[in-house]
Design a protein around this motif. Sequence first.
Motif, PDB file in Angstrom:
ATOM      1  N   ALA A  61       0.897  -1.014  -0.071  1.00  0.00           N
ATOM      2  CA  ALA A  61      -0.022   0.207   0.168  1.00  0.00           C
ATOM      3  C   ALA A  61       0.895   1.365   0.075  1.00  0.00           C
ATOM      4  CB  ALA A  61      -0.957  -0.056   1.200  1.00  0.00           C
ATOM      5  N   SER A  62       1.859   1.476   0.833  1.00  0.00           N
ATOM      6  CA  SER A  62       2.901   2.497   1.041  1.00  0.00           C
ATOM      7  C   SER A  62       3.453   2.619  -0.372  1.00  0.00           C
ATOM      8  CB  SER A  62       3.814   2.174   1.736  1.00  0.00           C
ATOM      9  OG  SER A  62       3.353   2.025   3.135  1.00  0.00           O
ATOM     10  N   GLY A  74      -6.569   2.108   1.317  1.00  0.00           N
ATOM     11  CA  GLY A  74      -6.763   3.201   0.525  1.00  0.00           C
ATOM     12  C   GLY A  74      -6.480   2.990  -0.984  1.00  0.00           C
ATOM     13  N   VAL A  75      -6.108   1.832  -1.284  1.00  0.00           N
ATOM     14  CA  VAL A  75      -5.669   1.351  -2.497  1.00  0.00           C
ATOM     15  C   VAL A  75      -6.979   0.929  -3.402  1.00  0.00           C
ATOM     16  CG1 VAL A  75      -4.421  -0.177  -4.192  1.00  0.00           C
ATOM     17  CG2 VAL A  75      -3.704   0.292  -1.868  1.00  0.00           C
ATOM     18  N   PHE A 107       2.374   1.934  -3.307  1.00  0.00           N
ATOM     19  CA  PHE A 107       1.401   2.367  -4.325  1.00  0.00           C
ATOM     20  C   PHE A 107       1.078   3.776  -4.015  1.00  0.00           C
ATOM     21  CE2 PHE A 107      -3.103   3.549  -5.530  1.00  0.00           C
ATOM     22  CZ  PHE A 107      -3.199   3.060  -6.845  1.00  0.00           C
ATOM     23  N   HIS A 108       1.005   4.070  -2.925  1.00  0.00           N
ATOM     24  CA  HIS A 108       0.431   5.649  -2.651  1.00  0.00           C
ATOM     25  C   HIS A 108       1.628   6.515  -2.895  1.00  0.00           C
ATOM     26  CE1 HIS A 108      -3.339   4.769  -0.902  1.00  0.00           C
ATOM     27  NE2 HIS A 108      -2.958   3.927  -0.021  1.00  0.00           N
TER      28      HIS A 108
END
Length: 237
Positions: free
Chosen positions: A87-88, A123-124, A90-91
Amino acid sequence: MSRFQRIFQIRLFKQRSFRFAALLLPMAGLAAIALANHAIQSAARGRCFADIDTVPRHRVGLVLGSARSLKSGAVNLHYKHRVETAASLFHAGKVDWLLVSGDNSRAAYNEPADMRDDLVAAGVPADRVYLDYAGFRTLDSVVRAKEIFRLGDGECLVISQKFHVERALYLAQKNGLRASGFIAPDPPRIHTVKVKIREQFARLAACVDVNLLDTRPHFLGPPVPIGPDTPQPPPVL
């Protein structure tokens, strides 16, 4: 030489041969494990990253599966750290898509769906996560990434703990896919001892698979190129 002496010498020879074999086999096994470990570390050298700021951008992050929970019911920190790291990345704009690959060999157990749900909770966007339901082994995950999801050289960033990333990069290289890896944090050492021991045998098995057995994934199937115009694949089972 009497018959008794000949029988005694034959028995003595057999005993010594057995003792020699009993000593030689463990030594040969340790040597094979050491060679496998060296080959896998060499294949991954210079292609593993641990800093989000310095890792090059890749089109797809391949998240290797694991159980969400341990048999005790406790959270599996290997799984948790992989999902958080993905996730990190991606963000931070380091990957455009995430391919979550794991075991869905029975209806009540679905690693890819668990990873997708937790990534979405982090949040993805759901439409940026592709699910590979047939990543039963690391070999299956990397070969299917190339042959089913059509990842080419330089497009794939494998996401897992260091020991796992190194083995995945070796398997990918042996199957014609040049990838890089991003190292998720390890759990505290008390949680990793058994995993690291098992990894030594997994590395030996990986070398045997690609160099002697030419092992292929359990399932292949039609291509599913990752991108905005390709629908999500259905479960394979």
